[in-house]
Design a protein around this motif. Structure first.
Motif, mmCIF file in Angstrom:
data_model
loop_
_atom_site.group_PDB
_atom_site.id
_atom_site.type_symbol
_atom_site.label_atom_id
_atom_site.label_comp_id
_atom_site.label_asym_id
_atom_site.label_seq_id
_atom_site.Cartn_x
_atom_site.Cartn_y
_atom_site.Cartn_z
ATOM 1 N N VAL A 1 29.127 -42.049 -67.779
ATOM 2 C CA VAL A 1 29.507 -40.885 -66.975
ATOM 3 C C VAL A 1 30.576 -40.058 -67.688
ATOM 4 C CG1 VAL A 1 30.580 -40.157 -64.804
ATOM 5 C CG2 VAL A 1 28.858 -41.965 -64.811
ATOM 6 N N ARG A 2 31.552 -40.727 -68.281
ATOM 7 C CA ARG A 2 32.586 -39.999 -69.013
ATOM 8 C C ARG A 2 31.982 -39.239 -70.198
ATOM 9 N NH1 ARG A 2 35.547 -44.778 -67.985
ATOM 10 N NH2 ARG A 2 35.025 -45.585 -70.047
ATOM 11 N N VAL B 1 35.236 -31.395 -61.063
ATOM 12 C CA VAL B 1 35.701 -30.445 -62.080
ATOM 13 C C VAL B 1 34.904 -29.151 -61.991
ATOM 14 C CG1 VAL B 1 35.958 -30.027 -64.550
ATOM 15 C CG2 VAL B 1 36.471 -32.290 -63.615
ATOM 16 N N ALA C 1 30.082 -36.182 -68.930
ATOM 17 C CA ALA C 1 31.024 -35.141 -68.528
ATOM 18 C C ALA C 1 31.611 -34.435 -69.752
ATOM 19 C CB ALA C 1 32.140 -35.737 -67.673
ATOM 20 N N GLU C 2 31.913 -35.200 -70.781
ATOM 21 C CA GLU C 2 32.472 -34.635 -72.010
ATOM 22 C C GLU C 2 31.486 -33.657 -72.659
ATOM 23 O OE1 GLU C 2 33.470 -36.193 -76.556
ATOM 24 O OE2 GLU C 2 33.276 -37.646 -74.914
ATOM 25 N N GLN D 1 33.691 -36.963 -61.194
ATOM 26 C CA GLN D 1 33.435 -36.097 -62.340
ATOM 27 C C GLN D 1 32.907 -34.734 -61.889
ATOM 28 O OE1 GLN D 1 34.262 -36.745 -65.360
ATOM 29 N NE2 GLN D 1 34.621 -38.935 -65.368
ATOM 30 N N GLY D 2 32.181 -34.720 -60.757
ATOM 31 C CA GLY D 2 31.611 -33.474 -60.276
ATOM 32 C C GLY D 2 32.620 -32.514 -59.686
ATOM 33 N N ARG E 1 22.179 -38.544 -65.932
ATOM 34 C CA ARG E 1 23.165 -38.195 -64.909
ATOM 35 C C ARG E 1 22.624 -38.492 -63.515
ATOM 36 N NH1 ARG E 1 23.101 -33.234 -65.594
ATOM 37 N NH2 ARG E 1 24.576 -33.167 -67.325
ATOM 38 N N ASP F 1 28.903 -32.161 -71.199
ATOM 39 C CA ASP F 1 28.665 -31.023 -70.310
ATOM 40 C C ASP F 1 29.789 -30.000 -70.417
ATOM 41 O OD1 ASP F 1 26.331 -32.168 -69.493
ATOM 42 O OD2 ASP F 1 27.054 -32.794 -67.528
ATOM 43 N N ARG F 2 31.026 -30.485 -70.486
ATOM 44 C CA ARG F 2 32.163 -29.566 -70.624
ATOM 45 C C ARG F 2 32.055 -28.764 -71.917
ATOM 46 N NH1 ARG F 2 35.191 -33.889 -68.375
ATOM 47 N NH2 ARG F 2 35.773 -34.603 -70.465
#
Length: 211
Positions: free
Chosen positions: A58-59, A141, A62-63, A138-139, A119, A65-66
């Protein structure tokens, strides 16, 4: 990245591929070792439990996707992944925002498809395993960023409407990836797909902001 961080990222990338191909049932420490091409026991040495492995995935998602969001900028020079800028957004900026979001969505349907499937697999797992619910944080953000963008666009209730925007866009992505949209939407990766996504997101922004 440090040596450990680089290794964990590589293991997480291998886990993402397994999740996309076979769902949660395909995710084991042994399978990650094999996919990553590392000695048996490597994954369990870095990520001892299944929960730790999922959280690492998940981390990593998120990384990545950012990074995708930060690469898409508005005319004002503000990246989608940034927040806290005071500049107001006008109608032309919203058009550019819709185009940027459409580009990201189309990427998540093509070159990022594996990540998107992984995801959703993680989110479904969290429904049945309460101890994994924190991964949903995480969502938040994206919701904070959406609220900031809508506030700058003059939305009357940016907090509530920002959350709605994220939910609508996520639903659009899900529909095109695994829902009925796969039967009727333009093929991902084409200009037709991006134009169709852009029109959908622009309609959402227009409805939420009154622009």
């Amino acid at each position: 990245m440090t040596g450990r961080a680089t290794r964990v990222a590589a293991l997480a990338d291998a886990a993402v591929e397994l999740l996309a191909e076979g769902g949660m049932r395909a995710l084991t420490h042994r399978a990650v070792d094999a996919r990553a091409g590392v000695p048996l026991g490597t994954t369990s040495a870095y990520l001892r439990t299944r929960q730790a492995l999922i959280e690492a995935v998940v981390r990593r998602l998120a990384e990545l996707d950012r990074a995708d969001l930060a690469a898409r900028e508005l005319p004002t020079g503000t990246a989608l992944g940034n927040q806290g800028r005071a500049a107001a957004l006008g109608a032309a900026d919203l058009d550019q925002l819709a185009a940027a979001v459409a580009q990201v969505l189309d990427r998540w349907l093509t070159t990022g498809r594996t990540r998107t499937l992984a995801r959703y697999a993680c989110l479904l797992e969290a429904v049945h395993r309460p101890e994994l619910r924190p991964i949903l944080d995480q969502g938040t953000v994206l919701r904070v960023q959406a609220r900031d963008l809508l506030a700058r666009a003059g939305a009357p209730d940016p907090r509530r409407q920002g959350d709605q925007l994220v939910a609508f866009v996520d639903g659009l992505l899900f529909d095109r990836l695994v829902g009925a949209g796969t039967l009727s939407a333009p093929p991902p990766g084409t200009e037709e797909s991006r134009a169709d996504l852009r029109a959908a997101v622009r309609s959402l922004l227009r409805a939420l902001t009154g622009a």
